[in-house]
Design an enzyme around this catalytic site. Structure first.
Site, PDB file in Angstrom:
ATOM      1  N   HIS A 124      -1.661   0.065   2.376  1.00 56.22           N
ATOM      2  CA  HIS A 124      -1.525   1.501   2.646  1.00 56.22           C
ATOM      3  C   HIS A 124      -1.133   2.252   1.375  1.00 56.22           C
ATOM      4  O   HIS A 124      -0.593   3.349   1.456  1.00 56.22           O
ATOM      5  CB  HIS A 124      -0.433   1.764   3.688  1.00 56.22           C
ATOM      6  CG  HIS A 124      -0.781   1.327   5.071  1.00 56.22           C
ATOM      7  ND1 HIS A 124      -0.741   0.024   5.471  1.00 56.22           N
ATOM      8  CD2 HIS A 124      -1.162   2.034   6.165  1.00 56.22           C
ATOM      9  CE1 HIS A 124      -1.083  -0.059   6.752  1.00 56.22           C
ATOM     10  NE2 HIS A 124      -1.342   1.146   7.192  1.00 56.22           N
TER      11      HIS A 124
ATOM     12  N   GLU B 178     -14.686   2.584  10.858  1.00 51.81           N
ATOM     13  CA  GLU B 178     -14.954   3.364   9.639  1.00 51.81           C
ATOM     14  C   GLU B 178     -16.402   3.287   9.188  1.00 51.81           C
ATOM     15  O   GLU B 178     -16.947   4.270   8.679  1.00 51.81           O
ATOM     16  CB  GLU B 178     -14.040   2.911   8.501  1.00 51.81           C
ATOM     17  CG  GLU B 178     -12.624   3.463   8.556  1.00 51.81           C
ATOM     18  CD  GLU B 178     -11.708   2.679   9.475  1.00 51.81           C
ATOM     19  OE1 GLU B 178     -12.183   1.709  10.108  1.00 51.81           O
ATOM     20  OE2 GLU B 178     -10.520   3.027   9.570  1.00 51.81           O
TER      21      GLU B 178
END
Ligand SMILES: Cc1ncc(C[n+]2csc(CCOP(=O)(O)OP(=O)(O)O)c2C)c(N)n1
Ligand SMILES: [Mg+2]
Length: 679
Positions: free
Chosen positions: A481, A414
């Site tokens: 998440h 990322e």
């Protein structure tokens, strides 16, 4: 006042492959002159710092001149991409600008290229593809990759240059970036400036196995070499080959340049950690006497003496000039945080394909298709967003329709990928980056919140980016998440944020975010992706999503919320209107930054009661900011203390029973408001 006249020798900012053989005298004098300017400049800056005339940190490049100067002279300054680091003073001089402009940066005065918003060597020239470094070592590599790719996509045979030290080579960004460059076959020359120390930490405390850092290249399928970079002839010969190869083959390379660090880590460094005799060893490798001897042998001592005298006088004249420049003016700082609004793009007033019965995921997909179809500079990246269509199928079909250069999967990296997106966008492309889950954006915090978010403020360059962030809980996805990260990111200046609650707003938000010249966080609640089906339409007022919307009128209280909580709030307002005849005005904020509370203020001043509801945690939650702003501005109108309804101050728990307790639900919201009404 005009800058002091630059010596004629510095009109030459480039050497070409073969020059050293074909015209050795001229070439060696040019290289030596630039090296001497860098050395004198670095030394003079150190003196000025010690005299208290400069602030911050002074990290000179004394000892790397025989490498950085040939590299910058050999680079194609008309197309190549670079981000110099804390040792790159000499490179900056060659890339462009007058010596005084660089010195003004150190003085942080009214003529500083960063408007004195950044100090020492943290400047660049983004228009000429020199990306200003941030302190975080390794973090500039991703942007170099991106801007180099952007150049290539525009058909320019550019090479990128990314630098890091022996210490910086331990960062994750270095490894992520080398892998990404190899994967995308980008012609980036990675340079390790190995001076055997990272501040006080020697190589053997930085790397487990010896010092052959160049060997890491093999693991990424790229060529790696090491050179003694204290001799200009070695540097020129090596770099001619390296740059030509990268340019021709569009492949990355890794060069471990062995240099010396002659003045410690920085101005304040006591260097008492050096081993006995080590500094003397470094001094023996000082590249300046060697380069001077070569120049004298080629052009004669008289010529080089004259060059020395001219450069010394020039540096002094420049110092005198810069000392006379006034101190900087704080006016305009706040206005410069964001790049100014641009005219709306000439979107076609249509939406291709089916527009009825769409989920929010499908509405976002339509927006992405529209952008890709109408905006050739647009690029969509993310993990699994290609063939698979993304974890939530938002990018379904895009790869097939628009092809791989426009839509592609990126590796699990990322930070480098977000840095790459920044470089691409600064190069003239516009990247929409999907994070598989918003939670993983923490891996790119430096790139989002420090590099991209501060870019316009410190460099004047726009960083148009959209970060798509599937967020929120209620789906039994657990702590990593399910998070709401708006407060986390928006504590940092320079980011915009939209958080739509329905398909039409989501469609509009993507268009509005895309055409903005700033990094925009687009929060997409996962619980809304498939919640209901709506029709969407082309809406010429799509930019209205930057402002809140009043969803329901009422005069008892004002309820502000956003995201999935809008749906809960609508039911709650219905309940209080029906059961208690207490109509609550419901406002969907839609935009979290820049925060526009005009409608909320007007409403609150009518109702006198404020409720703020959000799914993010309570402590340091977004509601704290809203309540405090509205209370500050409308205190005399309040009939009751404001009510904040938020999630518990816990990690998001996994089991449905626990998560149900963790976040607000229709029942707990009703309960909280009822209790509040009684007080
Ligand atoms: C990610 C990160 N961690 C820590 C620092 C603080 N820091 C600044 S320079 C430096 C040493 C860098 O050593 P190296 O990469 O070898 O480069 P050199 O200064 O020797 O050229 C450190 C630890 C930083 N700038 N960035
Ligand atoms: Mg080092």
């Amino acid at each position: 006042m005009p800058f002091p006249k630059t010596p004629a020798i510095f009109e030459t900012r480039s050497i070409r492959p073969g020059d050293l053989q074909q015209k050795p005298a001229e070439t060696l004098v040019t290289i030596y002159a630039w090296m001497q300017l860098a050395r004198l400049g670095d030394n003079r800056i150190l003196e000025l710092f010690r005299q208290g005339l400069l602030r911050g940190t002074v990290t000179g490049g004394q000892g790397n001149e025989a490498f950085i100067i040939p590299l910058a002279l050999l680079a194609d300054k008309a197309i190549d991409v670079v981000s110099f680091t804390q040792r790159g003073f000499g490179g900056h001089q060659i890339w462009g600008g007058h010596f005084c402009e660089h010195l003004n940066q150190y003085f942080a005065n009214a003529e500083s290229p960063t408007k004195a918003r950044e100090g020492n060597i943290h400047h660049g020239d983004p228009k000429n593809r020199s990306l200003p470094m941030i302190s975080h070592l390794g973090a500039m590599l991703g942007p170099v990759l991106g801007m180099t790719d952007s150049q290539r996509r525009f058909g320019r045979e550019a090479v990128g240059f990314g630098f890091f030290g022996d210490g910086g080579s331990s960062t994750g960004d270095v490894h992520e970036s080398m892998n990404l460059a190899s994967l995308l076959s980008l012609p980036v020359v990675f340079v390790i400036e190995n001076n055997r120390y990272a501040y006080s930490t020697p190589l053997d405390e930085q790397h487990a196995r010896g010092t052959e850092l160049w060997k890491r290249a093999a693991a990424y399928g790229i060529e790696g070499i090491a050179i003694d970079a204290t001799d200009v002839e070695v540097s020129v010969r090596t770099l001619e080959r390296v740059i030509a190869k990268a340019r021709r083959e569009s492949r990355p390379m890794l060069v471990e340049a062995h240099i010396v660090r002659l003045r410690g880590h920085a101005a304040y460094d006591t260097c008492d950690y050096l081993k006995p005799g080590e500094n003397e060893e470094f001094l023996k490798d000082d590249p300046m006497p060697k380069a001077r001897a070569r120049a004298v042998a080629a052009a004669g001592a008289a010529r080089i003496d004259a060059v020395d005298a001219e450069i010394a006088a020039f540096v002094e004249a420049c110092v005198t000039y810069c000392l006379a420049v006034p101190r900087p003016n704080p006016a305009g700082m706040e206005a410069d945080l964001f790049a100014p609004a641009e005219a709306p793009y000439p979107w076609k007033p249509t939406i291709e394909g089916v527009t009825e019965n769409l989920t929010m995921a499908q509405a976002l997909n339509r927006a992405l298709r529209k952008i890709l179809a109408e905006r050739p500079e647009s690029v969509v990246i993310g993990q699994d967003i290609g063939l698979y269509g993304g974890a939530f199928k938002v990018t379904e079909g895009l790869l097939k329709e628009f092809g791989r250069p426009r839509v592609f999967n990126v590796p699990l990296a990322e930070s480098a990928c977000t840095g790459y997106a920044l470089g691409m966008s600064m190069g003239g492309h516009r990247v929409i980056e999907e994070f598989q889950f918003a939670d993983f954006a923490t891996e790119a915090t430096t790139q989002i919140a420090l590099n991209a978010a501060t870019m316009h403020f410190r460099s004047g360059a726009a960083a148009p980016l959209v970060y798509r962030l599937p967020c929120g809980g209620g789906l039994t996805f657990g702590s990593f998440h399910s998070q709401e990260l708006e407060s986390f990111f928006l504590a940092m200046p320079g980011l915009k944020a939209l958080y739509p609650s329905n398909p039409q707003d989501a469609f509009n938000a993507l268009l509005a975010a895309y055409e903005d010249g700033n990094p925009v966080l687009l929060f997409e609640h996962k619980g809304l992706y498939r919640r209901a089906r709506h029709s969407i339409a082309w809406d010429p007022a799509y930019r209205d999503v930057w402002k809140p919307t009043v969803l329901r009128r009422g005069d008892y209280a004002t309820l502000l919320t956003y995201g999935e909580m809008v749906l809960f709030a609508a039911e709650v307002c219905e309940y209080f209107a029906a059961e208690y005849e207490r109509p609550i005005e419901l406002i969907d904020l839609r935009c979290l930054a820049p925060l526009d509370l005009a409608a909320a203020k007007a409403s609150l001043e009518r109702t006198g009661r404020l409720i703020v509801l959000h799914e993010g945690r309570r402590t340091h939650g977004f509601g704290a900011e809203i309540v405090s702003r509205l209370t500050e501005g409308s205190f005399p109108f309040l009939k009751a203390a404001p009510l904040r309804i938020a999630s518990l101050d816990l990690p998001v728990p996994f089991a449905p029973e626990l998560e149900h307790e963790f976040r607000p639900t229709k029942e707990t919201i009703i309960e909280a408001i009822s209790k509040w009404m009684e007080t």
